[in-house]
Design a protein around this motif. Structure first.
Motif, mmCIF file in Angstrom:
data_model
loop_
_atom_site.group_PDB
_atom_site.id
_atom_site.type_symbol
_atom_site.label_atom_id
_atom_site.label_comp_id
_atom_site.label_asym_id
_atom_site.label_seq_id
_atom_site.Cartn_x
_atom_site.Cartn_y
_atom_site.Cartn_z
ATOM 1 N N ALA A 1 0.837 -1.205 0.000
ATOM 2 C CA ALA A 1 0.000 0.000 0.000
ATOM 3 C C ALA A 1 0.869 1.251 0.000
ATOM 4 C CB ALA A 1 -0.922 0.006 1.209
ATOM 5 N N GLY A 2 0.547 2.170 -0.917
ATOM 6 C CA GLY A 2 1.267 3.428 -0.991
ATOM 7 C C GLY A 2 2.557 3.368 -1.763
ATOM 8 N N ARG A 3 2.976 2.182 -2.161
ATOM 9 C CA ARG A 3 4.195 2.032 -2.950
ATOM 10 C C ARG A 3 3.925 2.402 -4.415
ATOM 11 N NH1 ARG A 3 8.534 1.506 0.558
ATOM 12 N NH2 ARG A 3 7.991 0.083 2.269
ATOM 13 N N ILE A 4 4.996 2.519 -5.198
ATOM 14 C CA ILE A 4 4.882 2.794 -6.628
ATOM 15 C C ILE A 4 5.525 1.640 -7.387
ATOM 16 C CG2 ILE A 4 5.452 4.360 -8.521
ATOM 17 C CD1 ILE A 4 5.688 6.599 -6.432
ATOM 18 N N ALA A 5 4.740 1.011 -8.251
ATOM 19 C CA ALA A 5 5.221 -0.138 -9.031
ATOM 20 C C ALA A 5 5.200 0.197 -10.513
ATOM 21 C CB ALA A 5 4.347 -1.362 -8.760
ATOM 22 N N ARG B 1 -3.716 -5.435 -11.674
ATOM 23 C CA ARG B 1 -4.983 -5.475 -10.946
ATOM 24 C C ARG B 1 -4.772 -5.832 -9.477
ATOM 25 N NH1 ARG B 1 -9.225 -9.064 -14.227
ATOM 26 N NH2 ARG B 1 -10.619 -8.209 -12.626
ATOM 27 N N GLN B 2 -3.905 -6.794 -9.203
ATOM 28 C CA GLN B 2 -3.694 -7.205 -7.822
ATOM 29 C C GLN B 2 -2.882 -6.179 -7.041
ATOM 30 O OE1 GLN B 2 -2.665 -11.371 -7.245
ATOM 31 N NE2 GLN B 2 -3.820 -11.975 -9.064
ATOM 32 N N LEU B 3 -1.947 -5.519 -7.701
ATOM 33 C CA LEU B 3 -1.192 -4.448 -7.046
ATOM 34 C C LEU B 3 -2.126 -3.305 -6.656
ATOM 35 C CD1 LEU B 3 1.935 -4.436 -9.365
ATOM 36 C CD2 LEU B 3 2.008 -4.806 -6.893
ATOM 37 N N VAL B 4 -2.985 -2.900 -7.585
ATOM 38 C CA VAL B 4 -3.934 -1.823 -7.313
ATOM 39 C C VAL B 4 -4.872 -2.208 -6.169
ATOM 40 C CG1 VAL B 4 -5.931 -0.590 -8.269
ATOM 41 C CG2 VAL B 4 -3.824 -0.797 -9.609
ATOM 42 N N ALA B 5 -5.321 -3.463 -6.171
ATOM 43 C CA ALA B 5 -6.219 -3.927 -5.112
ATOM 44 C C ALA B 5 -5.568 -3.837 -3.736
ATOM 45 C CB ALA B 5 -6.664 -5.365 -5.387
ATOM 46 N N GLU B 6 -4.235 -3.882 -3.707
ATOM 47 C CA GLU B 6 -3.520 -3.778 -2.441
ATOM 48 C C GLU B 6 -3.136 -2.337 -2.112
ATOM 49 O OE1 GLU B 6 -0.797 -6.581 -1.112
ATOM 50 O OE2 GLU B 6 -1.474 -8.207 -2.427
ATOM 51 N N CYS C 1 -1.468 -0.168 -4.195
ATOM 52 C CA CYS C 1 -0.184 0.220 -4.786
ATOM 53 C C CYS C 1 -0.435 1.080 -6.027
ATOM 54 C CB CYS C 1 0.604 -1.029 -5.162
ATOM 55 S SG CYS C 1 2.293 -0.726 -5.713
ATOM 56 N N ASN C 2 0.288 2.193 -6.152
ATOM 57 C CA ASN C 2 0.242 3.001 -7.364
ATOM 58 C C ASN C 2 0.985 2.252 -8.472
ATOM 59 O OD1 ASN C 2 -0.801 5.744 -6.254
ATOM 60 N ND2 ASN C 2 0.851 5.181 -4.857
ATOM 61 N N VAL C 3 0.459 2.285 -9.688
ATOM 62 C CA VAL C 3 1.057 1.494 -10.768
ATOM 63 C C VAL C 3 1.231 2.326 -12.035
ATOM 64 C CG1 VAL C 3 0.860 -0.562 -12.210
ATOM 65 C CG2 VAL C 3 0.009 -0.620 -9.863
ATOM 66 N N ALA C 4 2.411 2.216 -12.633
ATOM 67 C CA ALA C 4 2.681 2.761 -13.958
ATOM 68 C C ALA C 4 2.939 1.577 -14.873
ATOM 69 C CB ALA C 4 3.897 3.682 -13.917
ATOM 70 N N LEU C 5 2.127 1.431 -15.915
ATOM 71 C CA LEU C 5 2.310 0.311 -16.815
ATOM 72 C C LEU C 5 2.631 0.784 -18.215
ATOM 73 C CD1 LEU C 5 -1.066 -1.064 -18.024
ATOM 74 C CD2 LEU C 5 -1.070 0.395 -16.029
ATOM 75 N N CYS C 6 3.374 -0.039 -18.931
ATOM 76 C CA CYS C 6 3.627 0.228 -20.342
ATOM 77 C C CYS C 6 3.300 -1.016 -21.142
ATOM 78 C CB CYS C 6 5.072 0.673 -20.586
ATOM 79 S SG CYS C 6 6.293 -0.659 -20.583
ATOM 80 N N ASP C 7 3.065 -0.801 -22.425
ATOM 81 C CA ASP C 7 2.750 -1.890 -23.347
ATOM 82 C C ASP C 7 2.827 -1.293 -24.753
ATOM 83 O OD1 ASP C 7 1.155 -4.797 -22.836
ATOM 84 O OD2 ASP C 7 0.905 -3.976 -24.850
ATOM 85 N N VAL C 8 2.863 -2.140 -25.761
ATOM 86 C CA VAL C 8 2.819 -1.624 -27.138
ATOM 87 C C VAL C 8 1.387 -1.347 -27.571
ATOM 88 C CG1 VAL C 8 4.984 -2.659 -27.884
ATOM 89 C CG2 VAL C 8 2.858 -3.979 -28.065
ATOM 90 N N SER C 9 0.410 -1.857 -26.826
ATOM 91 C CA SER C 9 -0.994 -1.692 -27.194
ATOM 92 C C SER C 9 -1.714 -0.740 -26.243
ATOM 93 C CB SER C 9 -1.714 -3.043 -27.193
ATOM 94 O OG SER C 9 -3.105 -2.872 -27.371
ATOM 95 N N LEU D 1 -5.229 6.932 -5.506
ATOM 96 C CA LEU D 1 -4.308 5.985 -6.134
ATOM 97 C C LEU D 1 -4.139 6.332 -7.615
ATOM 98 C CD1 LEU D 1 -2.933 3.431 -4.877
ATOM 99 C CD2 LEU D 1 -4.527 2.089 -6.228
ATOM 100 N N ARG D 2 -2.929 6.199 -8.111
ATOM 101 C CA ARG D 2 -2.655 6.546 -9.498
ATOM 102 C C ARG D 2 -2.347 5.294 -10.324
ATOM 103 N NH1 ARG D 2 0.864 12.206 -9.375
ATOM 104 N NH2 ARG D 2 -0.292 13.164 -7.645
ATOM 105 N N ILE D 3 -3.023 5.200 -11.470
ATOM 106 C CA ILE D 3 -2.749 4.161 -12.467
ATOM 107 C C ILE D 3 -2.464 4.893 -13.769
ATOM 108 C CG2 ILE D 3 -3.572 2.074 -13.612
ATOM 109 C CD1 ILE D 3 -5.801 1.968 -11.456
ATOM 110 N N THR D 4 -1.245 4.789 -14.255
ATOM 111 C CA THR D 4 -0.875 5.510 -15.469
ATOM 112 C C THR D 4 -0.417 4.528 -16.537
ATOM 113 O OG1 THR D 4 1.409 5.845 -14.723
ATOM 114 C CG2 THR D 4 -0.211 7.543 -14.158
ATOM 115 N N THR D 5 -0.600 4.930 -17.796
ATOM 116 C CA THR D 5 -0.237 4.074 -18.926
ATOM 117 C C THR D 5 0.692 4.824 -19.870
ATOM 118 O OG1 THR D 5 -2.139 4.765 -20.264
ATOM 119 C CG2 THR D 5 -2.454 2.876 -18.788
#
Length: 323
Positions: free
Chosen positions: A5-9, A24-29, A31-39, A59-63
């Motif tokens: 909780a409160g961490r950045i992944a 999804r599981q990180l956010v549920a706990e 955790c802030n998440v920054a994800l990348c993908d080609v799509s 909570l922040r979820i960025t792409t």
């Protein structure tokens, strides 16, 4: 790092499969998440799934659209993470992105081979390089590198060349193990884990086809058909009597069965990975088949690439791949 909780992944390849379920599981706990993908579309779906599950306030979820084999993309992703999360540090780096293809050094195109190797290995190296300074500034850090059981056993069966992916996953495993001492001496607040999944139910087969063919649609084009013919020929099968539509049917069936008939789901895999990180395990095997293969290869390394070894292993692990 038992409490996320409160961490950045940071999660690469977060648009589908294990990457999506990790997000999804990180956010549920919490955790802030920054994800990348080609799509971008796949990442938008990942974010939507997170948000419908009631994201904790603030909570922040960025792409970010990025090719992890391209250093410029990776550096832009890192800078975007710093800006979007208003931080100079991260706590967790999941080097998860990967594709298949380029099974044969002989029958497959060099570009296809190197595309697979550069994403599966280069993506791990480049993202670790890029994000390590941000982890150095955190109070705790954990690098989680996705190798594969193919990082211990370079095969999916004696009749199917598997060189690019296996070579990359061996590199990831060796790099991760070498980091144990490096981090202990130079950054003791950062841990590392190498993840070694067996057969996990993901869309990697379909996604790899799209990436290798430069085609984001579900339609299978002429280039992809030609690549499939080359793969069949390299495995000792004669595709000359098959029409292009026959090849397309085979490709679609393979992608479907890989996803639907796997012994371990992507959700289960993500749970196992996060449990391993919380327990500070440096080696995380995922799936009962991974344990079977690991044990059998360690017990009889000289036989690991014999045909009869594969038949024994496939029966014990309940594998249908490579037959």
């Amino acid at each position: 790092m038992k409490d996320l909780a409160g961490r950045i992944a940071v999660v690469t390849g977060g648009g589908s499969g294990m990457g999506r379920e990790l997000v999804r599981q990180l956010v549920a706990e919490g955790c802030n998440v920054a994800l990348c993908d080609v799509s971008a579309a796949n990442m938008a779906e990942t974010k939507r799934l997170c948000e419908q599950e009631r994201v904790p306030q603030g909570l922040r979820i960025t792409t970010f659209v990025a090719d992890v084999s391209n250093e410029t993309d990776v550096e832009r992703f890192r800078d975007a993470v710093a800006n979007q999360h208003e931080t100079d540090k991260i706590h967790l780096l999941f080097n998860n992105a990967g594709i298949g293809g380029g099974g044969s050094m002989i029958a497959n195109d060099r570009a296809e081979w190197e595309r697979t190797f550069n994403i599966c290995w280069g993506g791990v190296y480049l993202n670790t390089r890029a994000f390590l300074p941000m982890m150095m500034r955190a109070d705790q850090g954990h690098i989680v590198n996705t190798s594969s059981i193919n990082g211990a056993w370079a095969s999916v069966g004696p009749h199917m060349p598997h060189t690019a992916y296996s070579a990359a996953k061996f590199a990831v495993k060796g790099f991760s193990e070498a980091l144990i001492a490096d981090l202990r001496l130079n950054a003791p607040h950062i841990k590392v884990s190498v993840v070694m999944p067996g057969h996990i139910g993901t869309s990697i087969v379909a996604n790899s086809r799209k990436i290798q063919g430069g085609n984001e649609t579900d339609e299978i084009g002429a280039t992809e058909v030609a690549q499939a013919r080359a793969r069949m020929a390299s495995s000792g099968k004669d595709p000359s009597g098959l029409s292009d539509d026959d090849i397309r049917t085979i490709m679609n069936d393979r992608a479907r069965t890989f996803l639907e008939e796997a012994p371990t789901t992507a959700i289960q895999a993500a749970t196992i990975i996060l449990d391993g990180v919380k327990a500070d395990r440096w080696r995380i095997l995922v799936g009962e088949d991974a344990y079977v293969i690991d044990e059998m290869v360690r017990k009889s390394p000289e036989r690991a690439y014999d045909i009869d070894f594969f038949e024994e292993m496939a029966a014990a692990a309940k594998w249908r791949l490579g037959r």
